[in-house]
Design an enzyme around this catalytic site. Structure first.
Site, mmCIF file in Angstrom:
data_model
loop_
_atom_site.group_PDB
_atom_site.id
_atom_site.type_symbol
_atom_site.label_atom_id
_atom_site.label_comp_id
_atom_site.label_asym_id
_atom_site.label_seq_id
_atom_site.Cartn_x
_atom_site.Cartn_y
_atom_site.Cartn_z
ATOM 1 N N HIS A 280 0.804 -1.234 0.089
ATOM 2 C CA HIS A 280 -0.223 0.024 0.060
ATOM 3 C C HIS A 280 0.672 1.256 0.076
ATOM 4 O O HIS A 280 1.842 1.238 0.612
ATOM 5 C CB HIS A 280 -0.942 -0.023 1.247
ATOM 6 C CG HIS A 280 -0.315 -0.072 2.574
ATOM 7 N ND1 HIS A 280 -0.158 1.249 3.150
ATOM 8 C CD2 HIS A 280 0.008 -0.748 3.447
ATOM 9 C CE1 HIS A 280 0.274 1.002 4.353
ATOM 10 N NE2 HIS A 280 0.390 -0.222 4.686
ATOM 11 N N HIS B 238 3.155 3.963 12.731
ATOM 12 C CA HIS B 238 2.316 5.171 12.579
ATOM 13 C C HIS B 238 2.748 6.245 13.547
ATOM 14 O O HIS B 238 2.003 7.050 14.031
ATOM 15 C CB HIS B 238 0.940 4.681 13.138
ATOM 16 C CG HIS B 238 0.336 3.597 12.125
ATOM 17 N ND1 HIS B 238 -1.008 3.109 12.333
ATOM 18 C CD2 HIS B 238 0.628 3.078 11.176
ATOM 19 C CE1 HIS B 238 -1.138 2.292 11.554
ATOM 20 N NE2 HIS B 238 -0.107 2.208 10.629
ATOM 21 N N GLU C 204 -5.000 1.691 2.856
ATOM 22 C CA GLU C 204 -4.813 0.501 3.415
ATOM 23 C C GLU C 204 -5.226 0.937 5.020
ATOM 24 O O GLU C 204 -5.824 0.166 5.714
ATOM 25 C CB GLU C 204 -3.722 -0.216 3.215
ATOM 26 C CG GLU C 204 -3.527 -1.805 3.902
ATOM 27 C CD GLU C 204 -2.912 -1.485 5.249
ATOM 28 O OE1 GLU C 204 -2.825 -2.323 6.238
ATOM 29 O OE2 GLU C 204 -2.388 -0.221 5.715
ATOM 30 N N GLU C 205 -4.803 2.222 5.254
ATOM 31 C CA GLU C 205 -4.738 2.466 6.513
ATOM 32 C C GLU C 205 -6.186 2.903 7.065
ATOM 33 O O GLU C 205 -6.034 2.980 8.570
ATOM 34 C CB GLU C 205 -3.574 3.712 6.736
ATOM 35 C CG GLU C 205 -2.286 3.464 6.624
ATOM 36 C CD GLU C 205 -1.629 2.412 7.473
ATOM 37 O OE1 GLU C 205 -2.375 2.056 8.253
ATOM 38 O OE2 GLU C 205 -0.357 2.308 7.282
#
Length: 341
Positions: free
Chosen positions: A64, A313, A202-203
């Site tokens: 991604h 993240h 994706e996140e």
């Protein structure tokens, strides 16, 4: 070179749904080696490359392009930006961080109420998201609205630093490492026909991967990812997931997928035969695009290779450069093995 590509990709802004800069970079570098290249309605970049033999199975590699970030929803009369998170971000990492806002990449700083105004009980709690704001230095709301609009995204502004024993600190190692590996594979003489899916969003729920897999309809998919390490002081052994520097992570299961057993064993066997150190997740957590791909149409056999990443993240994710190189090697071996099946 893989590491140069990784660094260039990590430096680009690519918050979920705003992956344009990352997609443009990959498209530019993939185009000379691709037999076909397209962007679907979701924004996924789908690249096809023919190999030495067609292959009896349709194989897709997926990584991604997006990263976590922030999205502006309100501009106050004082000129501050209120925001929501895009993807899973621990609020504790936000205070005082530098960001770049909107298409113009305006510099800003994430602020919070002054410490001397914080009560004893407040000190014990993580501030709520509504208490944070982005300061872009505007004199008032009117000036701020000349540069920023609700819906604009902000990305962490973070330097790339190599340090310690072969470690890299950067934002968005999840999942620019997967993208970098795929870009490098595209430059090579492949053993079989392959489709490379550089996915979006994706996140925020593996949204792009579902559409990509539905369109490509692969028989087998290899997902290349970054995964949380949690190998830090004070962690109980059973809470640690994996560790940077101990080789590629080959998962058998995570929070969204039970991976194909034969493909898992193939990756494990290849790693051991070629003396590539490898590890698996010792604590079942997280999820990847594999969860969406596996469920597409009548189902897809899925496998994954991940990089162990500390501080996932955040603006300061950390991964082992040697792990990254070994992921490329193992992915190459996997394609060679599939071409003979």
């Amino acid at each position: 070179m893989l590491i140069d590509t990784l660094k260039e990709l990590c430096a680009l802004p690519g918050v979920s749904s705003w992956e344009d800069a990352v997609r443009d970079y990959i498209r530019k570098h993939a185009a000379p080696y691709a037999d076909s290249i397209r962007v679907d309605v979701m924004g996924n970049l789908i690249v096809e490359k023919k190999g030495r033999i067609p292959g009896s199975k349709k194989v897709m590699l997926a990584a991604h392009m997006d990263e976590v970030g922030l999205m502006v929803h309100t501009i106050t009369e004082e000129g501050y930006l209120k925001f929501s998170t895009v993807g899973g971000i621990d609020r504790r990492v936000l205070i005082g961080k530098r960001v770049l806002v909107g298409e113009q990449q305006l510099p800003g700083v994430i602020g919070l109420k002054a410490y001397h105004l914080t009560g004893a009980e407040e000190e014990k709690k993580v501030p709520k998201l509504k208490e944070f704001y982005i300061d872009i230095g505007a004199k008032d709301g009117e000036e701020a609205r000349n540069y920023v609009s609700p819906g604009d995204v902000a990305v962490f502004d973070s330097d790339l630093v190599e340090f310690g024993h072969g470690l890299l600190k950067a934002k968005a190692i999840d999942d620019r490492i997967g993208c970098a590996v795929m870009v490098e594979l595209l430059k090579e003489d492949l053993p079989m026909d392959c489709t490379f899916a550089f996915t979006v969003q994706e996140e925020v729920g593996t949204r792009g991967a579902f559409g990509a897999a539905f369109s490509v309809t692969p028989d087998i998919a290899l997902v290349l990812e970054g995964t949380t390490a949690a190998d830090l002081p004070g962690m109980e052994e059973h809470q640690k997931v994996c560790s940077p520097g101990k080789g590629p992570v080959i998962p058998f299961m995570d929070g969204a997928t039970v991976y194909d057993r034969e493909l898992f064993e193939l990756l494990r066997s290849l790693a051991e035969t070629h003396r590539i150190p490898w590890q698996t997740k010792e604590y079942i957590s997280g999820g990847t695009d594999a969860g969406a791909i596996q469920r597409s149409k009548e189902g897809v056999r899925v496998a994954a290779i991940s990089a162990a990443v500390r501080y996932l993240h955040t603006p300061s994710s950390v991964a082992s450069l040697e792990d990254c190189r070994q992921i490329l090697t193992l992915a190459r071996l996997f394609l060679n093995a599939l071409s003979t099946l």
